[in-house]
Design a protein around this motif. Sequence first.
Motif, PDB file in Angstrom:
ATOM      1  N   PRO A 237       0.789  -1.235   0.000  1.00  0.00           N
ATOM      2  CA  PRO A 237       0.000   0.000   0.000  1.00  0.00           C
ATOM      3  C   PRO A 237       0.817   1.279   0.000  1.00  0.00           C
ATOM      4  O   PRO A 237       0.309   2.330  -0.377  1.00  0.00           O
ATOM      5  CB  PRO A 237      -0.817  -0.116   1.297  1.00  0.00           C
ATOM      6  CG  PRO A 237      -0.052  -1.054   2.148  1.00  0.00           C
ATOM      7  CD  PRO A 237       0.590  -2.033   1.211  1.00  0.00           C
ATOM      8  N   THR A 257     -10.958  -6.077  -2.867  1.00  0.00           N
ATOM      9  CA  THR A 257     -10.093  -5.218  -2.069  1.00  0.00           C
ATOM     10  C   THR A 257     -10.516  -3.765  -2.238  1.00  0.00           C
ATOM     11  O   THR A 257     -10.727  -3.298  -3.354  1.00  0.00           O
ATOM     12  CB  THR A 257      -8.624  -5.372  -2.497  1.00  0.00           C
ATOM     13  OG1 THR A 257      -8.204  -6.723  -2.263  1.00  0.00           O
ATOM     14  CG2 THR A 257      -7.723  -4.431  -1.695  1.00  0.00           C
ATOM     15  N   GLY A 259      -9.196   0.148  -1.141  1.00  0.00           N
ATOM     16  CA  GLY A 259      -8.023   0.853  -0.644  1.00  0.00           C
ATOM     17  C   GLY A 259      -8.098   2.328  -0.958  1.00  0.00           C
ATOM     18  O   GLY A 259      -8.822   2.747  -1.860  1.00  0.00           O
ATOM     19  N   ASP A 260      -7.331   3.116  -0.212  1.00  0.00           N
ATOM     20  CA  ASP A 260      -7.378   4.570  -0.375  1.00  0.00           C
ATOM     21  C   ASP A 260      -6.077   5.138  -0.902  1.00  0.00           C
ATOM     22  O   ASP A 260      -5.898   6.345  -0.956  1.00  0.00           O
ATOM     23  CB  ASP A 260      -7.703   5.238   0.967  1.00  0.00           C
ATOM     24  CG  ASP A 260      -6.523   5.213   1.933  1.00  0.00           C
ATOM     25  OD1 ASP A 260      -5.612   4.380   1.746  1.00  0.00           O
ATOM     26  OD2 ASP A 260      -6.515   6.032   2.872  1.00  0.00           O
ATOM     27  N   TYR A 261      -5.150   4.274  -1.349  1.00  0.00           N
ATOM     28  CA  TYR A 261      -3.792   4.763  -1.570  1.00  0.00           C
ATOM     29  C   TYR A 261      -3.507   5.225  -2.987  1.00  0.00           C
ATOM     30  O   TYR A 261      -2.410   5.673  -3.273  1.00  0.00           O
ATOM     31  CB  TYR A 261      -2.748   3.714  -1.145  1.00  0.00           C
ATOM     32  CG  TYR A 261      -2.958   2.327  -1.699  1.00  0.00           C
ATOM     33  CD1 TYR A 261      -2.316   1.904  -2.850  1.00  0.00           C
ATOM     34  CD2 TYR A 261      -3.792   1.432  -1.039  1.00  0.00           C
ATOM     35  CE1 TYR A 261      -2.497   0.632  -3.340  1.00  0.00           C
ATOM     36  CE2 TYR A 261      -3.976   0.150  -1.523  1.00  0.00           C
ATOM     37  CZ  TYR A 261      -3.319  -0.242  -2.669  1.00  0.00           C
ATOM     38  OH  TYR A 261      -3.508  -1.522  -3.139  1.00  0.00           O
ATOM     39  N   SER A 289      -5.447   1.354   5.437  1.00  0.00           N
ATOM     40  CA  SER A 289      -5.095   1.615   4.044  1.00  0.00           C
ATOM     41  C   SER A 289      -5.855   0.732   3.074  1.00  0.00           C
ATOM     42  O   SER A 289      -6.384   1.214   2.068  1.00  0.00           O
ATOM     43  CB  SER A 289      -3.597   1.415   3.837  1.00  0.00           C
ATOM     44  OG  SER A 289      -3.261   1.514   2.473  1.00  0.00           O
ATOM     45  N   THR A 290      -5.889  -0.567   3.324  1.00  0.00           N
ATOM     46  CA  THR A 290      -6.597  -1.491   2.438  1.00  0.00           C
ATOM     47  C   THR A 290      -7.320  -2.553   3.255  1.00  0.00           C
ATOM     48  O   THR A 290      -6.896  -2.912   4.354  1.00  0.00           O
ATOM     49  CB  THR A 290      -5.656  -2.213   1.451  1.00  0.00           C
ATOM     50  OG1 THR A 290      -4.764  -3.053   2.172  1.00  0.00           O
ATOM     51  CG2 THR A 290      -4.873  -1.226   0.614  1.00  0.00           C
ATOM     52  N   SER A 292      -9.032  -6.398   2.276  1.00  0.00           N
ATOM     53  CA  SER A 292      -9.404  -7.458   1.340  1.00  0.00           C
ATOM     54  C   SER A 292     -10.375  -8.387   2.045  1.00  0.00           C
ATOM     55  O   SER A 292     -10.149  -8.780   3.190  1.00  0.00           O
ATOM     56  CB  SER A 292      -8.170  -8.246   0.884  1.00  0.00           C
ATOM     57  OG  SER A 292      -7.300  -7.434   0.140  1.00  0.00           O
ATOM     58  N   LEU A 309     -13.398  -0.610   5.381  1.00  0.00           N
ATOM     59  CA  LEU A 309     -12.465   0.498   5.175  1.00  0.00           C
ATOM     60  C   LEU A 309     -13.035   1.790   5.747  1.00  0.00           C
ATOM     61  O   LEU A 309     -12.315   2.589   6.345  1.00  0.00           O
ATOM     62  CB  LEU A 309     -12.155   0.661   3.689  1.00  0.00           C
ATOM     63  CG  LEU A 309     -11.079   1.688   3.329  1.00  0.00           C
ATOM     64  CD1 LEU A 309      -9.724   1.273   3.890  1.00  0.00           C
ATOM     65  CD2 LEU A 309     -10.981   1.866   1.817  1.00  0.00           C
TER      66      LEU A 309
END
Length: 353
Positions: A237, A257, A259-261, A289-290, A292, A309
């Motif tokens: 990430p 998954t 994620g915000d990255y 961050s992530t 799954s 998340l």
Amino acid sequence: MHNQHPARHRQLDLLLIYRSFLILLLGIVVACDSTPKPQVVSGATMGTTYSVALYDTESDLSLAAMQADIDSILDGVNAVASTYRDDSELSHFNDHRSTEWQPTSAVFCSMVERALAISRDTDGAFDLTVAPLVDLWGFGAAAASDTAPSDDDVIAALRLVGYENLETDCTRPAVRKRNADARLDLSAWAKGHAADRIASYLDDAGFANFMAEVGGELKLSGRRVNNAPYRIALQHPASQQDLTHEVFELTDTGVATSGDYHNYYEVDGERFSHTIDPRTGRPVTHSLSTVSVIAESTADADAYATALLVMGPERGYTFAVEHDIAAYMTEYSGNGVKTRETPAFTRIARVVR
């Protein structure tokens, strides 16, 4: 900030998802170069890409015919659930400002009904009525602004958000808004649903061993060559490169998954994630961050990954454990990343790196 920032980061996100998936298919986690390669069908859909890897060696169906069928399936999902197509059933529903029951297709009603159930289950951390906030923060079909929205804008948009604003009656089938201005966004569910639809098609066509991917969401069936389970690689990430963080083995399930990255933009040095908390009306700011999630339904995995998340590292993990959700989480910690997995995840998947 300039208008191109959100689009640029969305494009980067899609590129990395596709490149990471291609690396997986081409054998970066396969034992040796001599391993037989799968047959691959791929293309563009839903503002992203899809790929299908087939490990069965015999079939009466040509790849060209299969691609045409899959493209038709995905076009059908778009025609129902796209927020970017003005002619989609979802767009027509959103544009219809009424609290009366609206007749819908059976497919649309079932989508809304299941997404509504997950919205209730997560107490709105996943909320299919989040569209006004997604647009407000510049991550929807509307053009992004050069400035972050004001508090008043957020409060106004929040008045339109709330899964309680919807009812379904799929015996008709029909869906009703309790707030005439409510608008739906199924983006955190539709890609997983599309992967499930492809998998159903392949099952019906007699395939037993395949991996279907839409925008990074996966549906796995059977095994790859040499009777080996699938190995799913998670990108690190904190990396803008194709660096693998973890690899885990599993089969016969869906994987999604969130994620915000990659998908974000900045205004005056402040970063705004595309992950919007429907309860506060603002992008999340915590260290998770992530996420799954493994589930039989990739659509459900997609929605629950988004919800966890949004909840953040502590509440998200606790919720996942309490609801026996198979979740793997990565969290920024100091200058590095820490991970943890729920007991359900440990039962299903084996981390090999």
